[in-house]
Design an enzyme around this catalytic site. Sequence first.
Site, PDB file in Angstrom:
ATOM      1  N   ARG A 276     -19.879 -13.912  41.421  1.00 13.14           N
ATOM      2  CA  ARG A 276     -20.217 -15.122  42.170  1.00 13.14           C
ATOM      3  C   ARG A 276     -18.967 -15.705  42.810  1.00 13.14           C
ATOM      4  O   ARG A 276     -17.920 -15.777  42.173  1.00 13.14           O
ATOM      5  CB  ARG A 276     -20.857 -16.162  41.247  1.00 13.14           C
ATOM      6  CG  ARG A 276     -22.188 -15.659  40.691  1.00 13.14           C
ATOM      7  CD  ARG A 276     -22.959 -16.717  39.950  1.00 13.14           C
ATOM      8  NE  ARG A 276     -24.143 -16.096  39.358  1.00 13.14           N
ATOM      9  CZ  ARG A 276     -25.026 -16.710  38.587  1.00 13.14           C
ATOM     10  NH1 ARG A 276     -24.863 -18.004  38.317  1.00 13.14           N
ATOM     11  NH2 ARG A 276     -26.070 -16.073  38.097  1.00 13.14           N
ATOM     12  N   ARG A 291     -16.382 -20.601  33.920  1.00 10.00           N
ATOM     13  CA  ARG A 291     -16.866 -20.335  35.273  1.00 10.00           C
ATOM     14  C   ARG A 291     -15.946 -19.330  35.949  1.00 10.00           C
ATOM     15  O   ARG A 291     -14.830 -19.656  36.330  1.00 10.00           O
ATOM     16  CB  ARG A 291     -16.916 -21.652  36.060  1.00 10.00           C
ATOM     17  CG  ARG A 291     -17.645 -21.579  37.395  1.00 10.00           C
ATOM     18  CD  ARG A 291     -17.712 -22.930  38.073  1.00 10.00           C
ATOM     19  NE  ARG A 291     -18.425 -23.921  37.280  1.00 10.00           N
ATOM     20  CZ  ARG A 291     -19.764 -24.072  37.286  1.00 10.00           C
ATOM     21  NH1 ARG A 291     -20.501 -23.319  38.058  1.00 10.00           N
ATOM     22  NH2 ARG A 291     -20.324 -24.982  36.533  1.00 10.00           N
ATOM     23  N   GLU A 363     -24.784 -25.506  29.735  1.00  5.62           N
ATOM     24  CA  GLU A 363     -25.793 -24.503  30.068  1.00  5.62           C
ATOM     25  C   GLU A 363     -25.341 -23.097  29.687  1.00  5.62           C
ATOM     26  O   GLU A 363     -24.229 -22.672  30.011  1.00  5.62           O
ATOM     27  CB  GLU A 363     -26.078 -24.546  31.575  1.00  5.62           C
ATOM     28  CG  GLU A 363     -27.092 -23.501  32.007  1.00  5.62           C
ATOM     29  CD  GLU A 363     -27.282 -23.471  33.526  1.00  5.62           C
ATOM     30  OE1 GLU A 363     -27.044 -24.500  34.174  1.00  5.62           O
ATOM     31  OE2 GLU A 363     -27.667 -22.407  34.035  1.00  5.62           O
ATOM     32  N   SER A 366     -30.774 -20.101  31.823  1.00  6.36           N
ATOM     33  CA  SER A 366     -31.704 -20.784  32.705  1.00  6.36           C
ATOM     34  C   SER A 366     -32.887 -19.854  32.892  1.00  6.36           C
ATOM     35  O   SER A 366     -32.715 -18.713  33.305  1.00  6.36           O
ATOM     36  CB  SER A 366     -31.013 -21.068  34.045  1.00  6.36           C
ATOM     37  OG  SER A 366     -31.814 -21.886  34.843  1.00  6.36           O
ATOM     38  N   ARG A 405     -20.092 -17.126  28.224  1.00  4.28           N
ATOM     39  CA  ARG A 405     -20.318 -18.480  27.723  1.00  4.28           C
ATOM     40  C   ARG A 405     -20.709 -18.444  26.254  1.00  4.28           C
ATOM     41  O   ARG A 405     -20.369 -19.359  25.493  1.00  4.28           O
ATOM     42  CB  ARG A 405     -21.399 -19.180  28.552  1.00  4.28           C
ATOM     43  CG  ARG A 405     -20.875 -19.539  29.926  1.00  4.28           C
ATOM     44  CD  ARG A 405     -21.806 -20.433  30.713  1.00  4.28           C
ATOM     45  NE  ARG A 405     -21.178 -20.780  31.991  1.00  4.28           N
ATOM     46  CZ  ARG A 405     -21.696 -21.610  32.873  1.00  4.28           C
ATOM     47  NH1 ARG A 405     -22.874 -22.184  32.642  1.00  4.28           N
ATOM     48  NH2 ARG A 405     -21.066 -21.874  33.990  1.00  4.28           N
TER      49      ARG A 405
END
Length: 444
Positions: A276, A291, A363, A366, A405
Amino acid sequence: MGTHPYFANQRTKPMHDIRMIRDNPAAFDAALSRRGIAGLSSQILTLDEERRAKILAAETAQADANAAAKQVGAAKASGDEAEFERLRALVATKKAEIAALNEEAKAADVTLNDLMLTIPNLPYDDVPMGADEAENVELKKQGTPKTFDFKALEHFEIPSVVPGMDFETAAKLSGSRFVLLSGAVARVHRALAQFMLDTHVEENDLIETNTPVMVREEMMYGTGQLPKFGEDSYQTTNGWWLIPTAEVTLTNIVNNATLDEAALPRRFAAHTLCFRSEAGSAGRDTSGMLRQHQFEKVEMVTICHPDTSDAEHLRMTACAEGILEKLNLPYRTVILCTGDMSAGARRTHDIEVWLPGQNAYREISSISTCGDYQARRMNARFKPTEGGKPEFLHTLNGSGLAVGRCLIAVLENGQQADGSVALPEVLHPYLRGKTTINASGKLV
RNA sequence: GGAGACGUGCCGGAGUGGUCGAACGGGGCGGUCUCGAAAACCGUUGAGCCUUUACGGGUUCCCAGGGUUCGAAUCCCUGCGUCUCCGCCA
């Protein structure tokens, strides 16, 4: 602004069922108003009527021309030169007329499709209304955050972790938002991915899948990354896109396919790299490995009958929660409000894991049901067992879980006063019986 | 990287200008036969859109886009994709 070439070829019908809107414009408007979008149905229906009128005119002219063209052969065979010439001229005249009408019909169609493309998916009725993440609703809270008798550190500060998590060298190699893991930390990271995938395969009945991480552009349209969110992903010089999630490959397995109803549901899991660009995330989560431009994720995707997608959504959520429970990590599950959901989702559950170092839930998964949104874009259908026309499938996707994560969560929740980290029991077999990263960073 | 072949329905595979949505085979579905099943035989079996209360009718689709022609799966151009051989390579 014209229709993107991918949609111009008419193979796909973007996201909304025009018949549903015709039949029940009020329901359509009501659902969209919950996302803060004013009634669009009258505008849509006006365009739809115009489009249909143009199509009818064009097809009528075409029918006339076809009838004449059919007689041309017969006239020629019977030697009736006069009739042959008359028909020939008639077809020629019609041809020009048809071309003009077709152009108008196509233009009307494009106008309607362009409008439809900008409209997000309809939230289900049980999705709470709200403007942003502050209005998400907690569904479940599991586990109690541990209290530490020392100051809980962030993962990259923990003494035993520091030697195995090297951001400086990664920056030398690749720049910011990359990390070089080594030793015990790298090993635990790998163990986590294995544990997740094994659990999904053996206990959750998902099909283990190993997918490409570079895909054709078309696939990025199927799942909805394109045309609007291209800046979030990377593209190679010869046109491939690097997947931002295995949702892209797993969901597009059924791209342009018609499945037998009996083959449903199909439930996949894959462990892949994800890429990403994090455009627009400047300044957010800059320290640590929360991230990154490149990370690993175990992704779950379900392809199912429309009647079962709600149950599958709960099932998939439970699959993800189960991983955290086995790892003894406290978490909470929220349902995203209408304002926080992505455009393609009809309902999204977020799972947030407790990070003691940040003193916050963050988070880690999802899980969304997209209804037939992606299926329409992909032209993915199933043939009903009892016969009848093919119908669009439903698709769901969710992380199960983000490996990096999860590593953070394991490290922060397992940290001990002496700087060591106690590792969750379920990982021990994957570490050949080792249980701890000791204060000097060694797996023991 | 070099050379070549190909792209047709659920699958295999015909079809090189009209009567082709498309032969033939397989698969699926229905039926006959059978106590039942197999075999055999008979029949049937694509999708989108427009129109119609319905029955039905129309139109488009043989990778995609454009062109030639009165007429294109069939001819021409462009693009995309797949395969094979050689080279290189984890």
